[in-house]
Structures are given as C-alpha cells and as structure tokens.
Scaffold this motif. Structure first.
Motif, mmCIF file in Angstrom:
data_model
loop_
_atom_site.group_PDB
_atom_site.id
_atom_site.type_symbol
_atom_site.label_atom_id
_atom_site.label_comp_id
_atom_site.label_asym_id
_atom_site.label_seq_id
_atom_site.Cartn_x
_atom_site.Cartn_y
_atom_site.Cartn_z
ATOM 1 N N ARG A 66 46.598 13.226 40.939
ATOM 2 C CA ARG A 66 47.109 13.256 39.559
ATOM 3 C C ARG A 66 46.822 11.931 38.854
ATOM 4 N NH1 ARG A 66 53.153 14.544 39.357
ATOM 5 N NH2 ARG A 66 52.436 16.710 39.122
ATOM 6 N N VAL A 67 46.294 12.014 37.647
ATOM 7 C CA VAL A 67 46.119 10.849 36.779
ATOM 8 C C VAL A 67 47.180 10.913 35.699
ATOM 9 C CG1 VAL A 67 44.619 9.708 35.094
ATOM 10 C CG2 VAL A 67 43.637 10.611 37.212
ATOM 11 N N VAL A 68 47.965 9.854 35.585
ATOM 12 C CA VAL A 68 48.966 9.750 34.531
ATOM 13 C C VAL A 68 48.476 8.727 33.516
ATOM 14 C CG1 VAL A 68 51.339 9.149 33.960
ATOM 15 C CG2 VAL A 68 50.849 10.418 36.059
ATOM 16 N N TRP A 69 48.506 9.114 32.249
ATOM 17 C CA TRP A 69 47.871 8.354 31.170
ATOM 18 C C TRP A 69 48.935 7.981 30.143
ATOM 19 C CZ3 TRP A 69 42.216 8.438 30.776
ATOM 20 C CH2 TRP A 69 41.698 7.816 29.631
ATOM 21 N N LEU A 70 49.178 6.698 29.975
ATOM 22 C CA LEU A 70 50.207 6.202 29.061
ATOM 23 C C LEU A 70 49.629 5.829 27.695
ATOM 24 C CD1 LEU A 70 52.370 3.662 31.117
ATOM 25 C CD2 LEU A 70 53.180 5.780 30.090
ATOM 26 N N TYR A 71 50.342 6.221 26.638
ATOM 27 C CA TYR A 71 50.041 5.705 25.303
ATOM 28 C C TYR A 71 51.163 4.835 24.768
ATOM 29 C CZ TYR A 71 45.600 7.933 24.564
ATOM 30 O OH TYR A 71 44.278 8.264 24.658
ATOM 31 N N THR A 72 52.279 4.831 25.449
ATOM 32 C CA THR A 72 53.385 3.951 25.071
ATOM 33 C C THR A 72 54.055 3.429 26.331
ATOM 34 O OG1 THR A 72 55.569 3.811 24.029
ATOM 35 C CG2 THR A 72 54.876 5.986 24.797
ATOM 36 N N ALA A 73 54.300 2.140 26.359
ATOM 37 C CA ALA A 73 54.949 1.534 27.519
ATOM 38 C C ALA A 73 56.382 2.020 27.681
ATOM 39 C CB ALA A 73 54.919 0.013 27.384
ATOM 40 N N ALA A 74 56.969 2.567 26.620
ATOM 41 C CA ALA A 74 58.336 3.082 26.715
ATOM 42 C C ALA A 74 58.439 4.220 27.719
ATOM 43 C CB ALA A 74 58.820 3.551 25.343
ATOM 44 N N ALA A 75 57.320 4.876 28.015
ATOM 45 C CA ALA A 75 57.322 6.001 28.951
ATOM 46 C C ALA A 75 56.942 5.583 30.371
ATOM 47 C CB ALA A 75 56.359 7.082 28.463
ATOM 48 N N LEU A 76 56.831 4.288 30.634
ATOM 49 C CA LEU A 76 56.452 3.834 31.978
ATOM 50 C C LEU A 76 57.402 4.344 33.066
ATOM 51 C CD1 LEU A 76 54.647 2.174 33.862
ATOM 52 C CD2 LEU A 76 56.027 0.155 33.275
ATOM 53 N N PRO A 77 58.724 4.301 32.884
ATOM 54 C CA PRO A 77 59.595 4.850 33.932
ATOM 55 C C PRO A 77 59.299 6.309 34.251
ATOM 56 C CG PRO A 77 60.878 3.515 32.406
ATOM 57 C CD PRO A 77 59.520 3.666 31.798
ATOM 58 N N LEU A 78 58.998 7.114 33.228
ATOM 59 C CA LEU A 78 58.645 8.514 33.466
ATOM 60 C C LEU A 78 57.335 8.605 34.232
ATOM 61 C CD1 LEU A 78 59.445 10.315 30.077
ATOM 62 C CD2 LEU A 78 60.882 10.100 32.100
ATOM 63 N N ALA A 79 56.381 7.772 33.865
ATOM 64 C CA ALA A 79 55.080 7.789 34.544
ATOM 65 C C ALA A 79 55.237 7.512 36.033
ATOM 66 C CB ALA A 79 54.150 6.762 33.903
#
Length: 372
Positions: free
Chosen positions: A95-108
C-alpha cells in the motif's frame, strides 16, 4: 504498488487541480482511495463513514454532527476517524499512502503504509485559518515520509531546509490537448476585449488590484471565474465592467478561456503566495492566451520571460492593451514550455520515484496517532 490511498485537504469534486491530475493517473488500474476531511452534517445522530465511487476513485470521508463550515483532520470531532478508516481499509501489502496535508499524518500512520509519500503542493501553514501547530506537523511529515515531492522551487527550498534525501521538485503541469480547444473556440472579434481569471478566489487574490485593473480598463470587461473561499462575498469589489462568476467544471474551462483575450493572475504578494507555483500559468498558455501576473516569486523565476509582470492596475492595463494590439492572426502556436510540463510525463516520473523509494522504511509498528 498494490493500492493507493490519498489523504487530502481538498475535496475530489471541488476544483480539478494537482491532486486530481496526479491521482487519476497514478491510480489507474489500482484500487484507489481519496480520503477527505470530515464533513459536517447538522443533526447527525452519530459519526459515520461515507464512501462514494467517482470514476476510478473511491472517495471517503467521516460525517460528523456539526453546524459549522469546516472541520479538519485533527479536530476533536474527528477523533474516531483513524479507527473507522482502519476498519474500512484493513492492512494491505504494497500500500502507498499519499499525503497532501500534514494534518492527516496520524491517519496515514494508522494505515501501515509500505511507502509514505508527502506531496507538498502548498505551504498550508501560511494560509488563512491555519492552526498554529500545522508547521510542526509539516516538519513531522517531512521526517516520516519515504519520499517527498514539492510543487515548485520556492516550496522546494523550504522543504530542503529540513530534509535533503528523497526530495524531488515537480512543479504542476498541464493537459495541452484539453486546453488547445480554447484557441479554436475563441472568436476573431467581440464587442469588447475581455481580461479574465480562472481559479480559487481567496486570500491569495489582491481584491484591490482587481478593482484597479477594472478601473484602468473601462473599455474592457474583467471576469473572475471560480469558487470564493475564506472571503466575505460582501468584500468583493464591484465595478460596471467587473463580473464575479461561479466555478465551472474542468471540462468547461477551455470554453471559459475562449471567452478571454488576456489571462490575469492578480495575486497578492503576501505569506500565502510566497511559495505558490500557479498551475493556471501553463493552463492559460495552453489555451493560447497572453498572461499578465504580479511578481509571484515562482512565476518570475519560471515564466518571467513568458508572462507580462505587472505591479499595479495601470501596469496590468498596459500589458492587456499591448497583448490585444499584438494578438496573432489565427490559432497561436503552442508555447514550448507547455509541451515540457505535461501531466502524463510528470506522473510517470513521480511513479518511478515512488517505486525507487525504500519500501517499508516507514516505522509504524508500535506507534499511535499521538506519536506523530
């Protein structure tokens, strides 16, 4: 790559821009999820996950009971988002997880990525309404990611101040074939010339400058096309020759730009625009339009010899009148810079960088959301 999961602060169906262009290409043929910020729903009995197919992408977001206009990934109302997302997306090798906002890092991190990508398309900490802790979250995401992409040279300089390894600069691109239609639709003459802007209208737009441009071009029409965000509609200037138009779907943008004779980029010079690399520069050029812009650093650096750089209303008016007086006969040739910055090529190069990333380098075992 067996699955692509994107965590974004932008809605998939809002404005078609960098995330949509890249995800629609990179996710082709793969299970692809586009996870959005929580959606406030007044009177909702209990939080619930919503999944909605959109083309080849599965959109997902958490619905919560709230009567406000915006809830971020880190809001207390969304504290169950991670658990619900893990239930929706159980562990998946590759799985590749792709962030566009650092606010979602915990979810990633909860999604146990084989490769974590952080695509820095904007300096979100400088935007209106940004929470003070976003800058620290940004630095944490830079540290955690296996590979980092930046959307322009100014953003790249800011990122490489914290990290150098596996950081790649990929300014946004364009679909030349999509916008080429504008040159063919544009009429040879119209009652009055038109100078226009297409894009989000927020704190990055200099509203006083827009009014000054309209004042300096009384024999032209000035059209501002796009959604208004974080701005009180009552503060939008009014002039007899100035029109504020609603957002238009991506498929209709060539026709919209066919209605322009000169394209405008009336950006304010402030913290919110210090690091932007406007996608619309290439889109305007692909539509066969001359471009007039304020001196946004990346525009000056990348397109200073291509666009007219202006400082005030009279300067924009001079650029517009000059472009109108020297307009080409027939369909103008496609500028070489447009061909070089094709979204297909950019997506291919980014995919290669993801494949080359050290799979499994992200340390997720034993970590909780509060650790990142």
């Amino acid at each position: 790559m067996s699955e692509l999961v994107v965590l974004s602060h932008l809605r998939w169906d809002w404005v078609w821009q960098r995330p949509q262009h890249l995800v629609s290409r990179l996710g082709e043929g793969l299970p692809t999820w586009f996870v959005e910020e929580p959606m406030p729903v007044p009177g909702l009995p209990a939080p619930s996950m919503h999944v909605e197919p959109s083309g080849g992408v599965n959109r997902a977001w958490l619905k919560v009971d709230h009567d406000g206009h915006w809830i971020g990934f880190g809001d207390l109302l969304a504290r169950d988002y991670g658990d619900r997302l893990v239930d929706l997306l159980p562990p998946q090798p590759g799985r590749v997880v792709w962030l566009y906002t650092a606010a979602a890092l915990p979810l990633a991190m909860r999604l146990d990525p084989s490769v974590l990508v952080y695509d820095v398309m904007d300096d979100l900490s400088s935007f209106k309404g940004a929470v003070p802790e976003h800058r620290l979250r940004h630095q944490a995401a830079l540290k955690a990611a296996d590979v980092v992409f930046t959307g322009g040279r100014s953003l790249h300089r800011g990122v490489t101040a914290f990290r150098h390894k596996d950081v790649h600069c990929f300014p946004s691109g364009v679909e030349p074939e999509h916008y080429a239609e504008a040159s063919h639709l544009r009429p040879e003459s119209r009652p009055r010339p038109v100078a226009g802007y297409v894009g989000v209208i927020d704190e990055r737009i200099d509203l006083d400058l827009v009014a000054a441009i309209a004042d300096a071009l009384p024999d032209w029409d000035v059209e501002m096309v796009g959604p208004v965000a974080k701005i009180d509609l009552a503060t939008l200037p009014t002039r007899p020759n100035l029109r504020w138009c609603d957002a238009r779907p991506y498929a209709e943008l060539p026709a919209v730009m066919a209605g322009f004779d000169v394209a405008l980029m009336p950006f304010a010079l402030n913290e919110a625009t210090r690091s932007i690399s406007p996608t619309k520069t290439l889109e305007y050029l692909a539509a066969g339009l001359p471009v007039a812009s304020t001196r946004v650093p990346d525009v000056v650096a990348d397109y200073g010899t291509v666009v007219a750089l202006c400082d005030d209303g009279p300067g924009f008016a001079l650029a517009c009148r000059s472009a109108w007086a020297n307009r080409p006969v027939g369909v103008p040739p496609v500028h070489p810079v447009v061909k070089a910055q094709n979204w297909d090529r950019i997506a291919d190069r980014m995919a290669a960088a993801v494949v080359a990333a050290p799979a499994g380098a992200v340390e997720t075992q034993g970590r909780s959301a509060r650790d990142v």
